[in-house]
Design an enzyme around this catalytic site. Structure first.
Site, short mmCIF file in Angstrom:
data_model
loop_
_atom_site.label_atom_id
_atom_site.label_comp_id
_atom_site.label_asym_id
_atom_site.label_seq_id
_atom_site.Cartn_x
_atom_site.Cartn_y
_atom_site.Cartn_z
N HIS A 121 -8.67 9.37 10.67
CA HIS A 121 -9.01 7.97 10.95
C HIS A 121 -9.09 7.66 12.43
O HIS A 121 -8.99 6.51 12.84
CB HIS A 121 -7.99 7.03 10.27
CG HIS A 121 -8.06 7.05 8.76
ND1 HIS A 121 -7.08 6.54 7.94
CD2 HIS A 121 -9.02 7.56 7.92
CE1 HIS A 121 -7.42 6.71 6.67
NE2 HIS A 121 -8.59 7.33 6.63
N CYS A 148 -19.42 -2.16 27.50
CA CYS A 148 -19.93 -0.86 27.92
C CYS A 148 -20.73 -1.03 29.21
O CYS A 148 -21.61 -1.89 29.28
CB CYS A 148 -20.81 -0.30 26.80
SG CYS A 148 -21.61 1.24 27.24
N THR A 189 2.56 8.38 2.61
CA THR A 189 1.30 7.65 2.40
C THR A 189 1.33 6.99 1.02
O THR A 189 1.85 7.56 0.07
CB THR A 189 0.06 8.55 2.57
OG1 THR A 189 -1.11 7.78 2.23
CG2 THR A 189 0.10 9.80 1.71
C1 BJW Z 1 7.92 6.37 4.05
C2 BJW Z 1 8.76 5.91 4.98
C3 BJW Z 1 9.61 6.92 5.51
C4 BJW Z 1 7.65 4.18 4.44
N1 BJW Z 1 9.49 8.19 5.03
N2 BJW Z 1 7.73 7.55 3.55
C5 BJW Z 1 -12.98 0.84 -4.26
C6 BJW Z 1 -12.48 1.99 -4.85
C7 BJW Z 1 -12.28 3.16 -4.11
C8 BJW Z 1 -12.59 3.20 -2.77
C9 BJW Z 1 -13.08 2.05 -2.20
C10 BJW Z 1 -13.28 0.90 -2.92
N3 BJW Z 1 -13.78 -0.05 -2.09
C11 BJW Z 1 -13.89 0.48 -0.86
C12 BJW Z 1 -13.48 1.77 -0.91
C13 BJW Z 1 -13.42 2.73 0.22
C14 BJW Z 1 -12.31 2.38 1.20
C15 BJW Z 1 -10.97 2.30 0.48
O1 BJW Z 1 -10.32 3.27 0.21
N4 BJW Z 1 -10.52 1.09 0.17
C16 BJW Z 1 -9.28 0.92 -0.59
C17 BJW Z 1 -8.43 -0.15 0.08
C18 BJW Z 1 -9.65 0.61 -2.01
N5 BJW Z 1 -12.31 3.48 2.15
C19 BJW Z 1 -13.10 3.48 3.21
O2 BJW Z 1 -13.82 2.53 3.47
C20 BJW Z 1 -13.11 4.74 4.05
N6 BJW Z 1 -14.46 5.14 4.25
C21 BJW Z 1 -15.23 5.52 3.22
O3 BJW Z 1 -14.80 5.60 2.08
O4 BJW Z 1 -16.52 5.82 3.57
C22 BJW Z 1 -17.47 5.96 2.49
C23 BJW Z 1 -17.84 4.57 2.02
C24 BJW Z 1 -18.54 3.77 2.88
C25 BJW Z 1 -18.91 2.50 2.45
C26 BJW Z 1 -18.52 2.01 1.19
C27 BJW Z 1 -17.76 2.83 0.35
C28 BJW Z 1 -17.44 4.11 0.78
C29 BJW Z 1 -12.52 4.48 5.41
C30 BJW Z 1 -11.06 4.17 5.32
C31 BJW Z 1 -10.53 3.84 6.70
C32 BJW Z 1 -9.07 3.37 6.64
N7 BJW Z 1 -8.72 2.85 7.91
C33 BJW Z 1 -7.35 2.39 8.13
C34 BJW Z 1 -7.30 1.70 9.50
C35 BJW Z 1 -7.35 2.76 10.62
C36 BJW Z 1 -7.27 2.12 11.96
C37 BJW Z 1 -6.00 1.34 12.15
O5 BJW Z 1 -4.90 1.91 12.11
O6 BJW Z 1 -6.08 0.14 12.34
O7 BJW Z 1 -6.45 3.51 8.07
S1 BJW Z 1 -6.73 1.31 6.84
C38 BJW Z 1 -5.09 1.94 6.88
O8 BJW Z 1 -4.75 2.57 5.61
C39 BJW Z 1 -5.10 3.06 7.92
C40 BJW Z 1 -4.24 4.11 7.25
O9 BJW Z 1 -4.49 5.38 7.81
C41 BJW Z 1 -4.62 3.99 5.82
C42 BJW Z 1 -3.64 4.58 4.85
O10 BJW Z 1 -2.43 3.89 4.85
P1 BJW Z 1 -1.07 4.72 4.71
O11 BJW Z 1 -0.94 5.63 5.85
O12 BJW Z 1 -0.98 5.30 3.37
O13 BJW Z 1 0.03 3.55 4.94
P2 BJW Z 1 0.69 2.57 3.89
O14 BJW Z 1 1.37 1.48 4.64
O15 BJW Z 1 -0.28 2.16 2.86
O16 BJW Z 1 1.81 3.44 3.14
C43 BJW Z 1 2.99 3.87 3.81
C44 BJW Z 1 3.77 4.76 2.85
O17 BJW Z 1 4.86 5.32 3.54
C45 BJW Z 1 4.35 4.02 1.64
O18 BJW Z 1 4.08 4.78 0.46
C46 BJW Z 1 5.84 3.98 1.90
O19 BJW Z 1 6.61 4.01 0.72
C47 BJW Z 1 6.03 5.23 2.73
N8 BJW Z 1 7.15 5.20 3.67
N9 BJW Z 1 8.63 4.60 5.23
C48 BJW Z 1 8.57 8.47 4.07
N10 BJW Z 1 10.53 6.67 6.45
#
Ligand code: BJW
Length: 253
Positions: A121, A148, A189
């Site tokens: 990401h 830019c 995650t």
């Molecule tokens: C611990 C802990 C400790 C706490 N020890 N554990 C419908 C169905 C399916 C897919 C889609 C849909 N509609 C749209 C989509 C696609 C979309 C998507 O997935 N959306 C979902 C919300 C449904 N995805 C995209 O758009 C991606 N691109 C893509 O698919 O391209 C093709 C496409 C294009 C056009 C249309 C459709 C498809 C791109 C995704 C980009 C995500 N970007 C972000 C922001 C990055 C920049 C920023 O930081 O600002 O990335 S969003 C955010 O979520 C960030 C993270 O990397 C990502 C994942 O989150 P993560 O890391 O899992 O964090 P949390 O908070 O969710 O979880 C934390 C976990 O830690 C928890 O489980 C806790 O329990 C645990 N924890 N403390 C161990 N100490």
């Protein structure tokens, strides 16, 4: 849930030829960086991601989005890796082949010393032109957002927003490792964001053991060859490493 625990998971890791790891925001929680989706504490509790982490939001409210990232960049700049990050460095040094795939943009794996890191990401430390995509090294920090110098378009963080494609090179490295690893470790995650969410189950489909390290079982799959390390990864990963390599010298022991 897995029937093998503790020492047996250590044994599984010690015997692995290729370990692939997927990390999310949870691994950096113990470094003081808020996660995204946990109620009350997650970043998303104060801000709606759909309002901020999308190209549409940046087009509508560039200053708000830029300021949010500037504040996060400042906070990340003061953060240090924690024992969970260092445990992954030890695993990389101990197994024949290792790939660390991260959804995090904080750069803490590299700061800890991990080498083969795939940033799915992007990285908040980089800035690019929102029109041409060219990387920009210097910008006017008094502007929000700065522009830019070559084309005048607003600059943006080099991260992947919802609806955007993941970088090609990162995607192919991540899927290649996922298809060929024998142990896949999924750490901190929620497995809600695609396509990263598919990686553990793709590895599982290819026959890998999947170890899920999280503070909760919520949203995590259970089944054959799926093992759970429940608790903060800053504690569970060092323990797993000590079980696999009792004499490993590391930053956290
Ligand atoms: C611990 C802990 C400790 C706490 N020890 N554990 C419908 C169905 C399916 C897919 C889609 C849909 N509609 C749209 C989509 C696609 C979309 C998507 O997935 N959306 C979902 C919300 C449904 N995805 C995209 O758009 C991606 N691109 C893509 O698919 O391209 C093709 C496409 C294009 C056009 C249309 C459709 C498809 C791109 C995704 C980009 C995500 N970007 C972000 C922001 C990055 C920049 C920023 O930081 O600002 O990335 S969003 C955010 O979520 C960030 C993270 O990397 C990502 C994942 O989150 P993560 O890391 O899992 O964090 P949390 O908070 O969710 O979880 C934390 C976990 O830690 C928890 O489980 C806790 O329990 C645990 N924890 N403390 C161990 N100490």
């Amino acid at each position: 849930m897995s029937l093998i625990e503790g020492e047996q998971l250590g044994e599984l890791l010690r015997r692995a030829r290729h370990v692939a790891v997927l990390t999310g925001a949870g691994i950096s929680a113990e470094s003081g960086i808020p996660t995204f989706r946990e109620a009350m504490t997650g970043l998303w509790a104060q801000f709606d991601p759909e309002e901020l982490a999308t190209p549409h939001a940046f087009a509508r409210q560039p200053s708000r989005v830029w300021d949010w990232y500037a504040e996060r960049r400042r906070k990340i700049g003061t953060a240090a890796p924690n024992p969970g990050h260092y445990a992954l460095v030890t695993i990389e040094q101990a197994v024949p082949e290792f790939t660390l795939i991260t959804q995090n943009i904080d750069g803490l794996h590299a700061a800890a010393g991990s080498r083969n890191v795939v940033e799915l990401h992007g990285n908040i430390g980089r800035v690019k032109c929102s029109r041409e995509g060219t990387p920009v090294e210097q910008w006017d920090a008094t502007q929000s957002p700065p522009h830019c110098q070559s084309c005048g378009a607003p600059l943006r963080p080099d991260v992947v927003w919802f609806g955007e494609l993941l970088p090609d090179d990162a995607t192919s490295r991540a899927w290649e490792a996922t298809a060929h690893c024998d142990v896949f470790l999924s750490v901190g995650t929620s497995n809600l964001v695609w396509p990263a969410a598919s990686l553990p189950w793709t590895a599982h489909g290819h026959g890998a053991h999947v170890i899920v390290a999280n503070t909760t079982m919520e949203g995590q799959r259970r089944g054959e060859r799926i093992h759970h390390l429940l608790g903060p990864s800053g504690e569970t990963l060092p323990r797993l490493v000590r079980e696999a390599w009792p004499s490993a010298v590391s930053r956290y022991s």
